[in-house]
Write a protein that holds these residues in place. Structure first.
Motif, short mmCIF file in Angstrom:
data_model
loop_
_atom_site.label_atom_id
_atom_site.label_comp_id
_atom_site.label_asym_id
_atom_site.label_seq_id
_atom_site.Cartn_x
_atom_site.Cartn_y
_atom_site.Cartn_z
N LEU A 140 45.75 56.14 49.87
CA LEU A 140 45.88 56.00 48.43
C LEU A 140 46.34 54.61 48.02
O LEU A 140 45.74 53.95 47.15
CB LEU A 140 46.92 57.04 47.99
N PHE A 141 47.39 54.14 48.63
CA PHE A 141 47.99 52.87 48.23
C PHE A 141 47.23 51.67 48.78
O PHE A 141 47.28 50.59 48.23
CB PHE A 141 49.46 52.83 48.64
N VAL A 142 46.52 51.89 49.87
CA VAL A 142 45.66 50.83 50.38
C VAL A 142 44.54 50.56 49.38
O VAL A 142 44.24 49.42 49.06
CB VAL A 142 45.08 51.21 51.76
N ASP A 143 43.96 51.63 48.86
CA ASP A 143 42.91 51.48 47.86
C ASP A 143 43.45 50.79 46.61
O ASP A 143 42.82 49.88 46.05
CB ASP A 143 42.35 52.85 47.46
N LEU A 144 44.63 51.23 46.19
CA LEU A 144 45.27 50.65 45.02
C LEU A 144 45.48 49.15 45.22
O LEU A 144 45.13 48.32 44.38
CB LEU A 144 46.62 51.35 44.81
N LEU A 145 46.01 48.81 46.39
CA LEU A 145 46.33 47.42 46.70
C LEU A 145 45.09 46.54 46.76
O LEU A 145 45.07 45.43 46.22
CB LEU A 145 47.07 47.36 48.03
N GLU A 146 44.06 47.04 47.39
CA GLU A 146 42.84 46.23 47.49
C GLU A 146 42.26 45.96 46.10
O GLU A 146 41.76 44.86 45.84
CB GLU A 146 41.81 46.93 48.40
N ALA A 147 42.33 46.96 45.24
CA ALA A 147 41.81 46.78 43.88
C ALA A 147 42.62 45.74 43.13
O ALA A 147 42.08 44.84 42.48
CB ALA A 147 41.82 48.12 43.14
N VAL A 148 43.92 45.84 43.23
CA VAL A 148 44.82 44.89 42.59
C VAL A 148 44.52 43.47 43.07
O VAL A 148 44.33 42.54 42.29
CB VAL A 148 46.30 45.24 42.92
N GLN A 149 44.46 43.35 44.38
CA GLN A 149 44.32 42.03 44.98
C GLN A 149 43.01 41.36 44.60
O GLN A 149 42.98 40.15 44.36
CB GLN A 149 44.42 42.17 46.50
N SER A 150 41.94 42.13 44.51
CA SER A 150 40.67 41.48 44.20
C SER A 150 40.65 40.96 42.77
O SER A 150 40.10 39.90 42.49
CB SER A 150 39.49 42.43 44.48
N VAL A 151 41.28 41.68 41.85
CA VAL A 151 41.35 41.20 40.47
C VAL A 151 42.24 39.96 40.37
O VAL A 151 41.88 38.97 39.73
CB VAL A 151 41.88 42.31 39.53
N LEU A 152 43.38 40.02 41.00
CA LEU A 152 44.33 38.90 40.90
C LEU A 152 43.79 37.64 41.57
O LEU A 152 43.93 36.54 41.06
CB LEU A 152 45.67 39.28 41.54
N ARG A 153 43.15 37.84 42.69
CA ARG A 153 42.63 36.69 43.42
C ARG A 153 41.56 35.97 42.61
O ARG A 153 41.52 34.74 42.56
CB ARG A 153 42.06 37.16 44.76
N ALA A 154 40.72 36.76 41.97
CA ALA A 154 39.65 36.16 41.15
C ALA A 154 40.23 35.33 40.02
O ALA A 154 39.61 34.39 39.54
CB ALA A 154 38.74 37.25 40.60
N ALA A 155 41.44 35.67 39.60
CA ALA A 155 42.08 34.94 38.51
C ALA A 155 42.98 33.81 39.03
O ALA A 155 43.70 33.18 38.25
CB ALA A 155 42.91 35.91 37.65
N GLY A 156 42.94 33.58 40.34
CA GLY A 156 43.71 32.47 40.89
C GLY A 156 45.15 32.77 41.23
O GLY A 156 45.94 31.87 41.44
N PHE A 157 45.49 34.04 41.29
CA PHE A 157 46.87 34.41 41.65
C PHE A 157 46.94 34.97 43.06
O PHE A 157 46.02 35.62 43.53
CB PHE A 157 47.41 35.45 40.66
N GLN A 158 48.05 34.71 43.70
CA GLN A 158 48.28 35.23 45.04
C GLN A 158 49.06 36.53 44.95
O GLN A 158 49.99 36.62 44.14
CB GLN A 158 49.13 34.26 45.84
#
Lengths: 345, 345
Positions: B86-104
DNA sequence: CTGAAAGCGCTTACAG
DNA sequence: CTGAAAGCGCTTACAG
């Protein structure tokens, strides 16, 4: 209490190194050196600095430190996937060691793609990480060049390199697969298939280990190789089993390159009424959490991913802190876990 | 090409903002503003700056930016566990959006412990993250105070808050459990047990949803509640089923609070010869990857964790970039996935 | 071993 | 809208 310093409007209000130095009655440089304890400072002065720091609740500003030293307190970790429990275990082990040492972990998920890894490494290097952990040894030439040019210390995980200038923590995927195949042969099986998905480098090393053992036994047959480039999953495991059963080539055992595939095969076998291990022996690789609970329980190879993560993080810290490295190549081995799914009748 | 600048020995050799400004023939401030494009800059000047930046391959130094602005390009994410898919899916989704916006993305794993979460948040706030994503609404008072004092924008995930000043993306755990219980009642079951592990806040909300529906139906019985504080796992699911079957209280169906428990129960049932759904109906929660492949396939609640991660990250970015927020409370719903494990005879 | 100075590369705050 | 100055909080590099 009297405020001894006038703060500019841009100040954050947190105690700074200058505050600590003032309270300790030493120069800012001496305070800096004492707190990092990397060069000799007079013991009594160092104590005064420590006391002042404690009293003020001083915490160094990571951004200032990074700007001045051109090195951050971040360590970047590249892993292929978070969907495979294997890498979650690896990551948690890495993170707990690094965190205890005061480093932040930045995770890059490469999705098994060397080009995506290259892009992630490129982005991470802009942040000047203190160190880098990479999974596998198959980086693109450009990734290698970027890393080398950056001067950032690297430790490689999950595979061992024989190069003298490469620090690696892993085990032999080749030997592990070879031993499992040997075990299946010892059980009396001759037609042992190898079924794999994802086909990442470590999977292919397992394939080689199986192949070598089968060849040595004079039993290798290309028809026994079932390779699917799709991501490894329970669903794909079921599909691979169906293909194997539908083929005209008899098979007595199937060695799946990862437990999720083997679990999917066990479930598909159950659904179709195929008895395991009675009619077909099945084994996997990695000893994922569900494998012990499957019906029948799954024979597999236990891999030392937690230990790999810990040792790799420790070695990287040694490199980051410029401590002498005792070993460059750490082979942590593996072990066979024999369960019901390969039990000889 | 003639080197127009003399660099000090401490320089990194990378192009700096000063280089860009010089090449564009504007002041450093104008270059800074043009590149961040947050305040009005003359269009022609902005173009010159963009060209110069492009030509020099300029990349802003995150440390310098963080030091000057007191805000980094990092976003901290707190999740309870990486062991639950559950949280792995959540995290991957979060990370892909943030990364595209230039955030780590900086990940903190709290292990479901509010005190560990507090410690992690404390550490992260020292790095002055641009934003913070928290799982659940049950932070300690101290965590809340730390976050409030920091001024760092926060978005809460997985649950919805009714407070006007809280931005949350989630769904109703209570309603989801209620609907699933309703479905089991509609199938004709009356003695429906609720079995849970971990007992984190969201699990307890599911318990409430089950309880309310059972009470409304006049069928609630405390003997139907099986709660184990151990971490949720396949093994614990099997244990819970064994306890339920060993008890003197008859049960027709078991609603497990998470799919891993239900999967463990299905495997344990198979091992002991208990027919599912014939003798006992079983359902889970979250629709984890293996559930569709179990034998029988597992009835469960599909939860929108990928969407939660995406929307939460998007809302946080809006707050970080000071854009107006359209909505404060995003309820993404859920859906029942009806499979074999609850199929009425 | 210790310290005064300069600098890291940006942005804030203030004038114009 | 634009810019010269100062500053963020550290460490490097150099003297002593």
């Amino acid at each position: 209490m009297i405020k001894t310093t006038t703060r500019s409007s841009r100040s954050t209000g947190r105690a700074t190194l200058a505050d600590v130095a003032r309270l300790a009655g030493v120069s800012q440089m001496t305070a800096s050196r004492a707190l990092r304890s990397n060069s000799r400072v007079d013991a009594e002065m160092a104590q005064r600095v420590a006391d002042a720091s404690e009293k003020l609740g001083y915490v160094p500003d990571p951004a200032a430190r990074a700007l001045a030293s051109q090195r951050s307190s971040h360590i970047a970790v590249m892993i292929p996937s978070l969907t495979n429990t294997l890498f979650v275990d690896l990551l948690e082990a890495v993170q707990s060691v690094l965190r205890a040492a005061g480093f932040q972990t930045l995770v890059g998920v490469t999705h098994y793609d060397p080009l995506e890894e290259e892009q992630l490494v490129r982005e991470q290097l802009l942040h000047r990480p203190a160190g880098l952990l990479l999974t596998g040894l198959q980086q693109t030439a450009r990734t290698q060049a970027l890393v080398a040019a950056s001067g950032v210390p690297v430790v490689y995980m999950m595979e061992n390199s024989d190069a003298a200038d490469v620090v690696s923590v892993g085990f032999s995927q080749f030997d592990a697969a070879g031993q499992m195949t040997r075990h299946l042969l010892d059980c009396g099986h001759q037609r042992i298939a190898f079924a794999a998905a994802q086909l990442d480098p470590r999977t292919l090393q397992r394939l080689q280990g199986w192949r070598k053992t089968m060849q040595d036994a004079g039993l290798h047959d290309a028809n026994l190789e079932w390779l699917d480039p799709a991501p490894s999953s329970i669903g794909v495991g079921g599909q691979l089993l169906a293909q194997i059963l539908a083929s005209p080539h008899a098979v007595q055992a199937v060695f799946f390159c990862n437990d999720d595939l083997a679990q999917g095969a066990l479930l598909a076998a159950q659904r179709s009424g195929l008895r395991v291990p009675g009619q077909l022996a099945i084994c996997g690789f990695n000893d994922l959490p569900a494998s012990a609970y499957m019906v029948p329980s799954l024979t597999t190879v236990k891999t030392p991913r937690v230990e790999v993560g810990q040792r790799a993080a420790q070695l990287l810290l040694q490199r980051v802190l410029q401590e002498p490295l005792v070993e460059h190549r750490v082979d942590l081995g593996f072990s066979l876990i024999l369960r019901e799914s390969t039990q000889p009748g």
